[in-house]
Write an enzyme that holds these catalytic residues in place. Structure first.
Site, short mmCIF file in Angstrom:
data_model
loop_
_atom_site.label_atom_id
_atom_site.label_comp_id
_atom_site.label_asym_id
_atom_site.label_seq_id
_atom_site.Cartn_x
_atom_site.Cartn_y
_atom_site.Cartn_z
N ASP A 88 -3.28 1.18 7.70
CA ASP A 88 -1.65 2.19 7.42
C ASP A 88 -0.77 1.76 8.13
O ASP A 88 0.24 2.68 8.28
CB ASP A 88 -2.08 3.54 7.70
CG ASP A 88 -2.51 4.31 6.17
OD1 ASP A 88 -3.07 3.39 5.47
OD2 ASP A 88 -4.01 5.31 6.93
N SER A 137 4.75 6.36 2.18
CA SER A 137 5.70 5.49 2.87
C SER A 137 5.00 4.11 1.73
O SER A 137 3.73 4.93 1.33
CB SER A 137 5.13 5.14 3.87
OG SER A 137 5.79 6.00 5.04
N ASN A 163 0.70 -1.09 0.04
CA ASN A 163 -0.69 0.25 0.08
C ASN A 163 0.45 1.35 0.28
O ASN A 163 2.51 1.38 0.00
CB ASN A 163 -0.93 -0.06 1.44
CG ASN A 163 -2.01 1.26 1.75
OD1 ASN A 163 -2.29 2.16 0.22
ND2 ASN A 163 -1.77 2.16 2.04
N HIS A 166 0.96 5.32 1.68
CA HIS A 166 0.22 6.08 2.39
C HIS A 166 1.33 7.70 2.19
O HIS A 166 2.15 7.25 2.53
CB HIS A 166 0.01 5.86 3.70
CG HIS A 166 -0.47 6.52 4.72
ND1 HIS A 166 -2.18 6.25 4.82
CD2 HIS A 166 0.54 7.04 5.29
CE1 HIS A 166 -2.22 7.62 5.73
NE2 HIS A 166 -1.84 7.97 6.12
#
Ligand code: GAR
Length: 217
Positions: free
Chosen positions: A144, A135, A106, A108
């Site tokens: 997250d 990140s 992911n 973020h």
């Protein structure tokens, strides 16, 4: 490595990954783009460049589990080996996250573990910090959270509004995400004791990525 990209909206990070994957020698290829929102702008881009673009509208399912079963089915149908969340704004249950353990990443827009969740740029400005960034991390059940693969530092400038900061961080995101995905797809970013170790870490493949400093070198 075949990747499935999950989006919910504009899809500019998805575009950055698609463009990177079009380069010869890039170690990942985009197998499918999936949106949980039928109106996501990113779907149009994916279709425009000839990629399978699938809508799985979460509102059409009775439960998170039912939605995720369909998500899982479509990802596997396209041979997905790694999921890349790119502005995918739907929390996933532990069942789904565990099934794709160390196979889902992911991006973020903050220097995690600071400023998780929504409105990170507003909170950065309210706190008066001088450096923020973005990140890329492996996904875990907490929002997250998860082992950090790479980060980019971005300065907070005098007079910034949240939109200014979001735009500056987004530029860094578009550089960072392809870089982090490359490390994962090459098998160089590995999780050990819930931290990412980069094999052969050197200046050519840094886990810390600071575009402005790099530009001055
Ligand atoms: C990006 O800034 C991404 O980091 C953020 O949403 C934006 C999506 O933009 N993701 C999150 O906040 C996830 N917690 P995009 O659709 O243009 O890639």
């Amino acid at each position: 490595m075949k990747i499935g990209i999950l989006i919910s909206g504009r899809g500019s990070n998805m575009q950055a990954l698609v463009k990177a994957a079009a380069e010869p020698d890039y170690p990942a290829e985009v197998a499918v783009v999936i949106s949980n929102r039928p109106d996501a702008l990113g779907l149009e881009y994916a279709r425009h460049v000839g990629l399978p673009a699938v809508t799985i509208d979460h509102k059409a399912y009775d439960s998170r589990e039912a939605f995720e079963r369909e998500l899982d089915r479509v990802l596997r149908q396209y041979g997905t080996e790694l999921i890349c969340n790119a502005g995918f704004m739907r929390l996933l249950t532990a069942g789904f996250v565990d099934a794709w353990h160390d196979r889902q990443i992911n991006i973020h827009p903050s220097l995690l573990p600071a400023y998780k969740g929504l409105h990170s740029h507003e909170r950065v400005l309210a706190d008066g910090v001088k450096i923020t960034g973005c990140s890329v991390h492996f996904v875990r059940t907490a929002m997250d959270a998860g082992p950090i693969i790479a980060q980019a530092a971005v300065p907070v400038l005098e007079g910034d509004e949240p939109g200014d900061l979001a735009a500056r961080v987004l530029q860094a995101e578009h550089q960072l995400y392809p870089h982090a995905l490359k490390l994962v797809a090459e098998g160089r970013a590995r999780v050990r004791d819930e931290k990412v170790v980069i094999d052969g870490n050197d200046r050519a493949a840094p886990a810390l990525f600071s575009p402005l400093i790099g530009a001055r070198d």
